[in-house]
Structures are given as C-alpha cells and as structure tokens.
Design a protein around this motif. Structure first.
Motif: not given
Length: 353
Positions: A306, A309-310, A322-327, A329
């Motif tokens: 997390r 960046d990814v 994990f993509i920074k700033g997103q829930p 997947q």
C-alpha cells in the motif's frame, strides 16, 4: 563540511545543490569509434549521466570528435603523462578532463593545459589513487593514509590554482572501503571542490558491488559526493545499475523503478522471486519515479504494498493489487503481468502530468 562549488560538465552542473551524477568508463579501444560509441550509448541507456574514455595516443584524441558528436551524454577524457593529448581532446569537444597535473611535464605544461581548459570551459578532475601517491608523501606517512591522499590531491590542485584555474573536481580513491571513507571525509572538511566518489579496484560484481555500496553509500549519506562511479571488473554497464541502486536506496535520485520485495518466509503464497525478477526486467525502460512492491503474504504484505505506487500481495488463491489511494483489488492469473500492466498505466499518467 564546506559548501561545494559548482562546475559545468557539458550540459550538466556538478556540485552545489545539483543531483549526484552517475558515471562509468568505457573499456573498448577508444580508436574503434563504432565499438566505443556503442558502449557509450549502452551506458547512457543504463542511466549514466556522463561517460569517461581513455585517451592514450593521438588516434584516441582524434577519435574524440566523432565520439562527442555521437554521444547522448557529456564525455570525459582520461589522460596520463601527455598534456598534448589533453589539449587535443579539449579542442575536439570533450566536456571534462581527468589528469594528474604532477605527471604531465612540469609547470609550463600545466599552464598550457589550464589555459586551454579555461578557453573551452572544461573542468579538470584530479584523480589520486592509494596506489599512486607520490613517493615523498608516501615516505612521510609510511603507507597510504587519508592525510596523504588528501595532501596529494590538494598539492595537484594548487598547481592548477597557480595557473589561474579553479574549475576542479577531486577524487581520492582506495580499494580499501575504510580508507576511502576516511579520505573523502577529510577532503570535504578541507576544500570546497566537487568530489567524484568511488571505491577503486572494487572487484567483480557481487563483492565489488557490496564494497562500492558501503563506501559510496556511507559518504553520500553524510552529504559527501557530487558524482559517483561504481568500479567493477568486466562489462561496465552493470556499474550504472549499481550506482542507481545506491542513489535510490538513499532517496537521492528517484528516476526509474524502485522495486520493493519481501525476503519470503514459510507464509509465502506466491513466487515472489520469480515475479519480482520479471517485473524488474519488464519495467527496466520506465524513466519516471515509480515504487513497485511484490509481497508474499497477507501479514506484512498489504501494508508494504500500500505504501508503493503499485504492488501485489500474495494470497492462497491469487493476490491483492494495491494502487496508491485506491481500495485493494482481488486479482487472479498471471500476477507479474497484472502488476506490470498496472505499473505501466501509472507511469504513463505520471509522464503526462
């Protein structure tokens, strides 16, 4: 440590508040323009900001013109004993000279070279190695010491200063990591010239990389060093990657991909090593700063991924992207391919920003 003065190396500014520049050196026959240019371009593609070439005869000095014209980065001419070769290289467009003023034939030759370098706006690097200290200095200290190496370098610098030339860069390398660190620490206290940092004759990739990382890294962590070369036996291209790894580890340069991967343990659910190797290889051409994580399980993995960046964290069936700033997947299938695709999309968006 003194504040560091700034010199120009072609399009680069060295010293001051500028980045720490990465350099390496060709090991081709400089007279073979095609082979030398191919290696220069490979080094530039690997991340070198400038490249040094040996100039050991007139044919090399004449080849400098074609090398400069074909190079994507500024070039440095490595000269020993013959001031005429240094002058020829300068007149053929070289961006920087590496010499020892004490071995090019006396004060008159030093003045001629200084006048030429000043006319062409070329800095001069004075290179002192522990194995090449003058006999009187070696006798004074009994063995290569930090004091002796700095005394030698500053003695050479004074020759140029006396000729009215001060666009000087210093290097004082040893194959001993401890001596290298002590020498540059002392130099940083005693002068304000930009410092070219490296551990000389470090050896083969592996042990040599570790010695370089310790020596160069310890100095850069103290704010000492304006350009670095990792000296490894063999193909010089891996030197650039090692240098960048050192700079990224210290967060001094963020260009390209910084890969974070866990050491693995019994909880590991995915082939971390295989995925990480593939991701690093397939994203080697990415130039924007990008932190990518490959984590093996759900214990520490999600937290570390997390922060990138990814990143991917492995699970018993598939993994979590994990993509920074997103829930997060949930993903299944070829995790390396999924991670590379997501990383490239983020890199593309950064390039457009």
């Amino acid at each position: 440590m003194s504040s560091v003065r700034e010199v120009s190396v072609g399009t680069l500014k060295m010293g001051g508040k500028n980045p720490v520049w990465v350099q390496s050196m060709t090991n081709t026959d400089t007279r073979d323009v095609d082979a030398t240019l191919a290696q220069i371009r490979a080094l530039a593609a690997a991340g070198c900001d400038l490249v040094r070439v040996s100039v050991y005869d007139e044919a090399c000095a004449k080849a400098v013109r074609q090398l400069v014209d074909g190079s994507p980065v500024p070039l440095v001419a490595d000269i020993h004993f013959d001031h005429h070769l240094a002058i020829m290289a300068a007149e053929n467009g070289i961006a920087k000279l590496r010499i020892n003023p004490g071995n090019i034939g006396g004060e008159a030759h030093v003045r001629m070279l200084a006048d030429c370098a000043k006319r062409h706006h070329i800095p001069i690097r004075i290179g002192v190695n522990s194995g090449s200290i003058e006999k009187d200095i070696l006798a004074k200290y009994g063995e290569p010491t930090a004091e002796g190496m700095v005394e030698s370098a500053l003695q050479h610098a004074r020759m140029l200063e006396k000729a009215g030339f001060e666009d000087i860069v210093l290097s004082m390398k040893a194959s001993s990591v401890k001596l290298t660190i002590e020498t540059y620490q002392l130099a940083a206290q005693r002068c304000d010239y930009p410092l070219h940092v490296g551990v000389t004759e470090a050896g083969l990739p592996g042990q040599g990389t570790i010695k370089s990382a310790i020596g160069i890294g310890a100095l850069l962590a103290q704010g000492i060093g304006d350009t670095i070369r990792v000296s490894l036996t063999g193909d010089p291209v891996p030197e650039a990657k090692a240098a960048w790894d050192i700079l990224r580890a210290l967060e001094l340069r963020t260009h390209g991909v910084q890969l974070v991967s866990c050491p693995t343990c019994g909880r590991t659910c995915i082939n971390v090593a295989g995925i990480a190797e593939r991701v690093e290889k397939e994203l080697a051409d990415v130039k924007v700063p990008l932190k990518v994580a490959v984590m093996g399980c759900v214990v520490n993995g999600p937290g570390e991924a997390r922060e990138a960046d990814v990143g991917i964290a492995g699970g018993k069936s598939g993994g979590a992207l994990f993509i920074k700033g997103q829930p997060a997947q949930k993903v299944e299938g070829d995790l390396a391919e999924i991670l590379v695709k997501a990383a490239r999309e983020i890199a593309a968006s950064k390039e457009q920003a």
